[in-house]
Scaffold this active site. Structure first.
Site, mmCIF file in Angstrom:
data_model
loop_
_atom_site.group_PDB
_atom_site.id
_atom_site.type_symbol
_atom_site.label_atom_id
_atom_site.label_comp_id
_atom_site.label_asym_id
_atom_site.label_seq_id
_atom_site.Cartn_x
_atom_site.Cartn_y
_atom_site.Cartn_z
ATOM 1 N N THR A 118 -121.593 13.489 8.513
ATOM 2 C CA THR A 118 -120.073 12.848 8.127
ATOM 3 C C THR A 118 -119.350 14.060 8.716
ATOM 4 O O THR A 118 -119.692 14.722 9.394
ATOM 5 C CB THR A 118 -119.838 13.004 6.557
ATOM 6 O OG1 THR A 118 -120.011 14.594 6.411
ATOM 7 C CG2 THR A 118 -120.610 12.522 5.640
ATOM 8 N N SER A 119 -118.098 13.475 9.126
ATOM 9 C CA SER A 119 -117.034 14.315 9.964
ATOM 10 C C SER A 119 -116.728 15.222 9.106
ATOM 11 O O SER A 119 -116.928 15.425 7.836
ATOM 12 C CB SER A 119 -116.000 13.510 10.472
ATOM 13 O OG SER A 119 -115.128 13.404 9.097
ATOM 14 N N THR A 120 -116.203 16.344 9.576
ATOM 15 C CA THR A 120 -115.677 17.542 8.931
ATOM 16 C C THR A 120 -114.509 17.355 8.180
ATOM 17 O O THR A 120 -114.394 18.071 7.132
ATOM 18 C CB THR A 120 -115.318 18.635 9.843
ATOM 19 O OG1 THR A 120 -114.007 18.111 10.857
ATOM 20 C CG2 THR A 120 -116.564 19.072 10.779
ATOM 21 N N LEU A 121 -114.046 16.130 8.358
ATOM 22 C CA LEU A 121 -112.806 15.819 7.201
ATOM 23 C C LEU A 121 -113.374 14.809 6.059
ATOM 24 O O LEU A 121 -112.467 14.716 5.113
ATOM 25 C CB LEU A 121 -111.771 15.052 8.152
ATOM 26 C CG LEU A 121 -110.995 15.523 9.334
ATOM 27 C CD1 LEU A 121 -110.082 14.605 9.911
ATOM 28 C CD2 LEU A 121 -110.417 16.799 8.884
ATOM 29 N N GLU A 122 -114.431 14.419 6.112
ATOM 30 C CA GLU A 122 -115.053 13.416 5.213
ATOM 31 C C GLU A 122 -115.541 14.409 3.881
ATOM 32 O O GLU A 122 -115.844 15.596 3.987
ATOM 33 C CB GLU A 122 -115.927 12.597 5.536
ATOM 34 C CG GLU A 122 -115.666 11.575 6.547
ATOM 35 C CD GLU A 122 -116.428 10.818 7.196
ATOM 36 O OE1 GLU A 122 -117.083 9.667 6.507
ATOM 37 O OE2 GLU A 122 -117.340 11.144 8.116
#
Length: 200
Positions: A10-14
């Site tokens: 997952t991205s760091t924002l998810e």
């Protein structure tokens, strides 16, 4: 014996829950080893590198969706080529869970189509985001991100009340001494050079 090796990202924002859901699906699909990380697809992905390095001839790398593995068709094919060279298969759960034989013309076509969709969806999402920001700016509703230093104003003032110097406060909260000076004085200009006065 051939092994299924899972990769989740997952991205760091998810949210962390998204990564846990991928790991759960990969385990349910029979993956004995699962490599997971929270990192942007544009950044170096250490766990993906580790998963590919771990894979042996006859193994299969498994991920839940194409965009978890790559965000562009060219990026996907770089990975596919690397797997091919090791005689490692690739399985995408969102494609029905069947192994996509990337050494066949049909398999490559399927992956190309889905990689194209993933890239298209991302570009559309970014376009909608840009349009939303532009609209908010036009309506005067877009404020942008809150300055990092000002977000720490309460912490700065609390430390100053304890008698810490500006230099000590700056080191403690991770901002510049000039920012500390502006917060404590309410001025927009930076602190004089060499100033290290203690604020009460």
């Amino acid at each position: 014996m051939a092994m299924l090796i899972g990769y989740a990202r997952t991205s760091t924002l998810e949210q962390e829950a998204g990564l846990e859901a991928q790991e759960r699906d990969l385990r349910a699909a029979g993956c004995e080893e699962v490599y997971a990380e929270r990192v942007s697809s544009m950044s170096e992905r250490a766990e993906l590198r580790a998963a590919i390095k771990f894979a042996r001839k006859g193994d299969t790398l498994v991920c839940t969706k194409v965009d978890r593995l790559a965000r562009s068709a060219s990026g996907l094919w770089d990975i596919v080529k690397e797997l091919d060279e090791k005689n490692v298969g690739l399985r995408i759960l969102s494609l029905g869970g069947d192994t996509v034989d990337t050494r066949s013309a049909t398999g490559r076509l399927i992956l190309t189509i889905f990689a194209g969709f993933a890239q298209f969806e991302r570009e559309m999402m970014l376009e909608r985001q840009r349009e939303g920001i532009a609209k908010a700016k036009a309506e005067g509703a877009y404020k942008g991100r809150k300055p990092t230093a000002m977000a720490k104003a309460d912490q700065v003032k609390a430390l100053a009340a304890k008698g810490m110097s500006m230099s000590q406060i700056a080191a403690e909260v991770g901002i510049g001494k000039g920012s500390v000076h502006r917060i404590l004085t309410g001025k927009t200009s930076a602190a004089p050079s060499g100033s290290d006065a203690t604020a009460a």
